[in-house]
Design an enzyme around this catalytic site. Structure first.
Site, PDB file in Angstrom:
ATOM      1  N   GLU A  14       0.853  -1.198   0.000  1.00 40.59           N
ATOM      2  CA  GLU A  14       0.000   0.000   0.000  1.00 40.59           C
ATOM      3  C   GLU A  14       0.887   1.246   0.000  1.00 40.59           C
ATOM      4  O   GLU A  14       2.093   1.169   0.194  1.00 40.59           O
ATOM      5  CB  GLU A  14      -0.916   0.035   1.234  1.00 40.59           C
ATOM      6  CG  GLU A  14      -2.147  -0.845   1.156  1.00 40.59           C
ATOM      7  CD  GLU A  14      -3.276  -0.243   0.331  1.00 40.59           C
ATOM      8  OE1 GLU A  14      -3.058   0.805  -0.319  1.00 40.59           O
ATOM      9  OE2 GLU A  14      -4.377  -0.816   0.332  1.00 40.59           O
ATOM     10  N   ASN A  30      -9.898   5.051   2.231  1.00 42.08           N
ATOM     11  CA  ASN A  30      -8.972   4.778   1.126  1.00 42.08           C
ATOM     12  C   ASN A  30      -9.090   5.859   0.066  1.00 42.08           C
ATOM     13  O   ASN A  30      -9.890   6.787   0.172  1.00 42.08           O
ATOM     14  CB  ASN A  30      -9.292   3.404   0.500  1.00 42.08           C
ATOM     15  CG  ASN A  30      -8.314   2.327   0.901  1.00 42.08           C
ATOM     16  OD1 ASN A  30      -7.108   2.562   0.929  1.00 42.08           O
ATOM     17  ND2 ASN A  30      -8.820   1.147   1.224  1.00 42.08           N
ATOM     18  N   ASP A  73     -10.043   0.911  -3.812  1.00 43.91           N
ATOM     19  CA  ASP A  73      -8.969   0.914  -2.821  1.00 43.91           C
ATOM     20  C   ASP A  73      -8.179   2.212  -3.007  1.00 43.91           C
ATOM     21  O   ASP A  73      -8.759   3.274  -3.183  1.00 43.91           O
ATOM     22  CB  ASP A  73      -8.117  -0.352  -3.001  1.00 43.91           C
ATOM     23  CG  ASP A  73      -7.387  -0.776  -1.731  1.00 43.91           C
ATOM     24  OD1 ASP A  73      -6.732   0.082  -1.111  1.00 43.91           O
ATOM     25  OD2 ASP A  73      -7.438  -1.963  -1.375  1.00 43.91           O
TER      26      ASP A  73
END
Length: 316
Positions: free
Chosen positions: A21, A156, A223
């Site tokens: 991430e 997100n 996301d």
């Protein structure tokens, strides 16, 4: 129907990670940074040499950003920390107002004035406890924490338009991408609207369900995200095997196929800003899915035509 775009993806190294991430391209260092959340690591790669350096963290890192004066700002489960150099000491800046037993830091980045924005995740998915905060430490002031949004499950997709007047933020399990007007000087969001409300996940969905144009019929859920210089918003679609590229007016410009079922966050970088990087996940994926997508967990790169916005640095 939107055309599926196929890019010439390559892995930046053969290594895979549990849940990558928060990637960003560091223009001064010419390196790519990201985090492995369940692996409790910060990572940085020399993409020209294909080498990756890892730094163990005491708790899960949700997001990171470069600091203008050098080093990093890091949002861990236990708080927001400052590292003056790679593998340097971790200096606690602030703790965000959440219960770390059930909530942790997730996606985030800095705005144009150097505030560090952090979205959180409600891990039990039971109480809409996720929220969006900004942390202002400019000029060495006492840290100022502002709560901008909440009532979410997984924060997100944070991003800003090229002119800085629009803020984007998504709630992944609810399949929604929000947008607000943003006054960067006053640090105020207003005029909330839904930028995208995407179809829900079918109750009987399986990773190997029938496909449409080579991609899962389920589009996935939004996301992490990136924005290019034209204001297009790139959303990684977890379990959708794609990145969706939305125009500023919300129209879907392209669906970019990704060689993993679970892309997690894109960023644009490289020397000219035209390399699209994307982190992916293998954490808790089935053995059958990983056999079909053996590079799940790798970080991928491909060339695109429109450069991205340069990363904003943390000001302290």
């Amino acid at each position: 129907m939107t055309t599926v775009t196929t890019l010439a993806w390559q892995t930046i190294s053969p290594e895979s990670f549990e849940l990558g991430e928060s990637p960003f391209w560091h223009p001064q260092e010419q390196t790519l940074y990201w985090v492995d959340i369940p692996g409790k690591k910060l990572c940085r790669a020399n993409v020209y040499m294909g080498t990756v350096d890892r730094w163990d963290m005491p708790t899960e890192p949700g997001c990171i950003a470069p600091a203008i004066s050098g080093g990093l700002v890091i949002a861990l489960r236990s708080g927001v920390y400052r590292a003056r150099e790679w593998r340097g000491s971790l200096e606690l800046i602030a703790t965000l107002p959440y219960d770390p037993a059930a909530v942790r830091a997730n996606d985030g980045k800095c705005d144009a004035l150097g505030r560090f924005w952090v979205g959180t995740i409600d891990e039990p998915k039971a109480s809409l406890a996720a929220a969006l905060f900004s942390l202002d430490c400019r000029g060495g002031q006492t840290p100022q924490i502002t709560r901008h949004a909440g009532d979410a499950l997984t924060g997100n997709g944070l991003g800003w338009s090229p002119d800085g007047r629009t803020t984007y933020w998504s709630d992944t399990p609810n399949h929604v991408i929000h947008a607000w007007d943003f006054d960067v000087q006053q640090n105020v969001l207003s005029a909330h609207r839904v930028f995208q409300q995407l179809p829900p996940k079918p109750a009987d969905w399986q990773w190997d369900a029938p496909r449409v144009n080579g991609l899962p019929a389920y589009r996935g859920r939004p996301d992490g995200a990136a924005v290019d210089v034209e204001g297009n918003y790139y959303a990684a679609m977890f379990e959708g095997q794609r990145i969706c590229k939305f125009a500023p007016d919300g129209s879907l410009l392209a669906e970019i196929a990704v060689p993993a079922m679970c892309p997690t966050m894109p960023c644009l970088g490289g020397e000219d800003g035209k390399t699209l990087y994307v982190t992916t996940a293998r954490h808790k994926r089935s053995a059958a899915e990983l056999a079909a997508f053996p590079q799940s967990g790798c970080v991928f790169a491909a060339r695109v035509d429109v450069p991205g916005l340069p990363v904003n640095g943390f000001a302290d």
